[in-house]
Write a protein that holds these residues in place. Structure first.
Motif, short mmCIF file in Angstrom:
data_model
loop_
_atom_site.label_atom_id
_atom_site.label_comp_id
_atom_site.label_asym_id
_atom_site.label_seq_id
_atom_site.Cartn_x
_atom_site.Cartn_y
_atom_site.Cartn_z
N LEU A 28 0.82 -1.21 0.00
CA LEU A 28 0.00 0.00 0.00
C LEU A 28 0.86 1.26 0.00
O LEU A 28 1.78 1.41 0.82
CB LEU A 28 -0.90 -0.01 1.25
N HIS A 29 0.54 2.17 -0.93
CA HIS A 29 1.21 3.47 -1.01
C HIS A 29 0.15 4.56 -1.01
O HIS A 29 -0.88 4.44 -1.67
CB HIS A 29 2.04 3.60 -2.30
N ARG A 30 0.43 5.64 -0.27
CA ARG A 30 -0.46 6.81 -0.29
C ARG A 30 0.34 8.05 -0.02
O ARG A 30 1.08 8.16 0.96
CB ARG A 30 -1.57 6.67 0.76
N SER A 31 0.24 9.03 -0.95
CA SER A 31 0.94 10.30 -0.82
C SER A 31 -0.06 11.44 -0.92
O SER A 31 -1.13 11.31 -1.53
CB SER A 31 2.00 10.46 -1.91
N TYR A 32 0.30 12.56 -0.32
CA TYR A 32 -0.51 13.77 -0.40
C TYR A 32 0.35 14.87 -0.99
O TYR A 32 1.49 15.07 -0.59
CB TYR A 32 -1.01 14.18 0.98
N GLY A 33 -0.20 15.59 -1.97
CA GLY A 33 0.57 16.62 -2.64
C GLY A 33 1.39 16.01 -3.76
O GLY A 33 1.29 14.83 -4.09
N HIS A 40 4.70 11.47 1.84
CA HIS A 40 4.50 10.05 1.61
C HIS A 40 4.00 9.41 2.90
O HIS A 40 4.78 9.02 3.77
CB HIS A 40 5.79 9.39 1.13
N ALA A 41 2.68 9.31 3.03
CA ALA A 41 2.08 8.82 4.28
C ALA A 41 2.27 7.32 4.46
O ALA A 41 2.49 6.85 5.57
CB ALA A 41 0.59 9.15 4.30
N LEU A 42 2.21 6.56 3.37
CA LEU A 42 2.42 5.11 3.43
C LEU A 42 3.35 4.69 2.29
O LEU A 42 3.19 5.14 1.15
CB LEU A 42 1.09 4.35 3.31
N THR A 67 -4.07 7.41 8.19
CA THR A 67 -4.16 7.18 6.74
C THR A 67 -4.46 5.72 6.46
O THR A 67 -5.33 5.38 5.65
CB THR A 67 -2.85 7.58 6.05
N LEU A 68 -3.75 4.83 7.15
CA LEU A 68 -3.96 3.39 6.95
C LEU A 68 -5.37 2.98 7.36
O LEU A 68 -6.04 2.23 6.64
CB LEU A 68 -2.92 2.61 7.75
N LEU A 69 -5.86 3.48 8.49
CA LEU A 69 -7.21 3.14 8.93
C LEU A 69 -8.26 3.63 7.93
O LEU A 69 -9.23 2.93 7.63
CB LEU A 69 -7.49 3.76 10.31
N GLY A 238 5.54 5.88 7.57
CA GLY A 238 4.77 5.22 6.52
C GLY A 238 5.18 3.80 6.21
O GLY A 238 4.68 3.22 5.23
N GLU A 239 6.06 3.23 7.01
CA GLU A 239 6.52 1.86 6.78
C GLU A 239 6.34 1.04 8.04
O GLU A 239 6.43 1.57 9.16
CB GLU A 239 7.99 1.84 6.35
#
Length: 243
Positions: A28-33, A40-42, A67-69, A238-239
Motif C-alpha cells: 500500500l502506497h499513499r501520498s498527499y501533494g 508520503h504517508a504510506l 491514513t492506513l485506517l 509510513g513503513e
C-alpha cells in the motif's frame, strides 16, 4: 486437473470470505501533494489480519496510522496497492458499494466520539440501524442489548452531554456494533480519556472482539493498552518497522 483449473481453484480458496483473512493489505502506497513537497504517508505497507484478532496499530503522530485506517475502512483510496476486507477487494467497488460496505460490514470508533448531541444514548446507538431501515422492534432490542454489553443499560435516555468521556466512548462502541460489523476500526479510541478510563475502554474492546466475534484494528500510542492486543503492528514514516 489442468494447470489453469488448479490456478482458478487456488484463487477461489484464497478469496473465500470464510477461509481467508479478514483484512489483507498488499504493497500500500499513499501520498498527499506532489513534487518536492509531497508527503508520503504510506510506503509499501503489507500485512494480514486473521478473523477474530485484535490488532493494535502503533506509531508516533504522523507515522501513517490514520491514513492506513481510512484506507482499510474504505474512506480513502490508495495510490498503489490492494486492500481486501472480508473477501471483497475495495478497488473494485463503486461509491454506492463502498457506502454499503461501511454501513453493513465495518464499524468505526473515533477519538472524538462523534455522537449526536441532541439524541439520547439509545438513539445514537440506533442511528446505523435506522439508516439500514431495520424494523423498529428489532432495532430497539439490539440497542438494549448493546447498551447492556457496554455497561450503560441504565443510561439509555441520557444525552452525550450528560455522560462522562468514558461513557460517551462506550456509547460510540455500541453504535459501531449496531449493524453487526465483521470489522471494527478504532482510531485512538482512548486518546481523550484518562489512563484508568482508557484501560477500561480497551478492555471492553477486547471483550467485544471475543463476545461478538468481531475483528478489530485499533490505533493507539498507549503502551499499557498494547498488551491487550493479539499482535502489534508498528508504523514509522509510513513503513512497518515491527510486526
Amino acid at each position: 486437473m489442468t494447470e489453469s483449473t488448479g490456478a482458478r481453484a487456488s484463487t477461489a480458496l484464497v478469496d473465500d470470505p470464510a477461509s481467508g483473512p479478514m483484512v489483507r493489505v498488499e504493497d500500500l502506497h499513499r501520498s498527499y501533494g506532489s513534487g518536492a513537497s509531497a508527503v508520503h504517508a504510506l510506503r509499501g505497507v503489507s500485512f494480514e489480519i486473521a478473523r477474530g484478532e485484535l490488532i493494535a496499530l502503533k506509531g508516533r503522530s504522523g507515522s501513517g496510522k490514520t491514513t492506513l485506517l481510512n484506507l482499510v475502512g474504505g474512506l480513502d483510496s490508495p495510490d498503489e496497492g490492494r486492500i481486501t476486507v472480508d473477501g471483497t477487494e475495495l478497488a473494485g467497488l463503486g461509491e454506492k458499494q463502498l457506502l454499503e460496505l461501511r454501513r453493513d460490514r465495518i464499524g468505526f470508533v473515533f477519538q472524538a466520539f462523534g455522537l449526536i448531541p441532541i439524541l439520547s444514548a439509545a438513539e445514537n446507538v440506533g442511528v446505523p440501524m435506522r439508516l439500514r431501515k431495520t424494523r423498529s422492534r428489532e432495532r430497539e432490542e439490539r440497542v438494549q442489548l448493546l447498551l447492556s454489553l457496554v455497561g450503560l443499560a441504565d443510561h439509555a435516555s441520557q444525552r452525550p452531554g450528560e455522560l462522562s468521556g468514558g461513557q460517551q466512548q462506550r456509547v460510540a462502541i455500541a453504535r459501531a456494533l449496531a449493524n453487526r460489523p465483521a470489522l471494527l476500526i478504532a482510531d485512538e479510541p482512548t486518546g481523550q480519556l484518562d489512563a484508568e478510563t482508557g484501560l477500561a475502554v480497551m478492555e471492553l474492546l477486547r471483550a467485544v472482539v471475543r463476545g461478538e466475534g468481531v475483528t478489530a484494528l485499533v490505533a493507539t500510542h498507549d503502551a499499557q493498552l498494547l498488551g491487550l492486543a493479539d499482535r502489534v503492528i508498528e508504523l514509522s514514516d509510513g513503513e512497518i518497522t515491527e510486526h
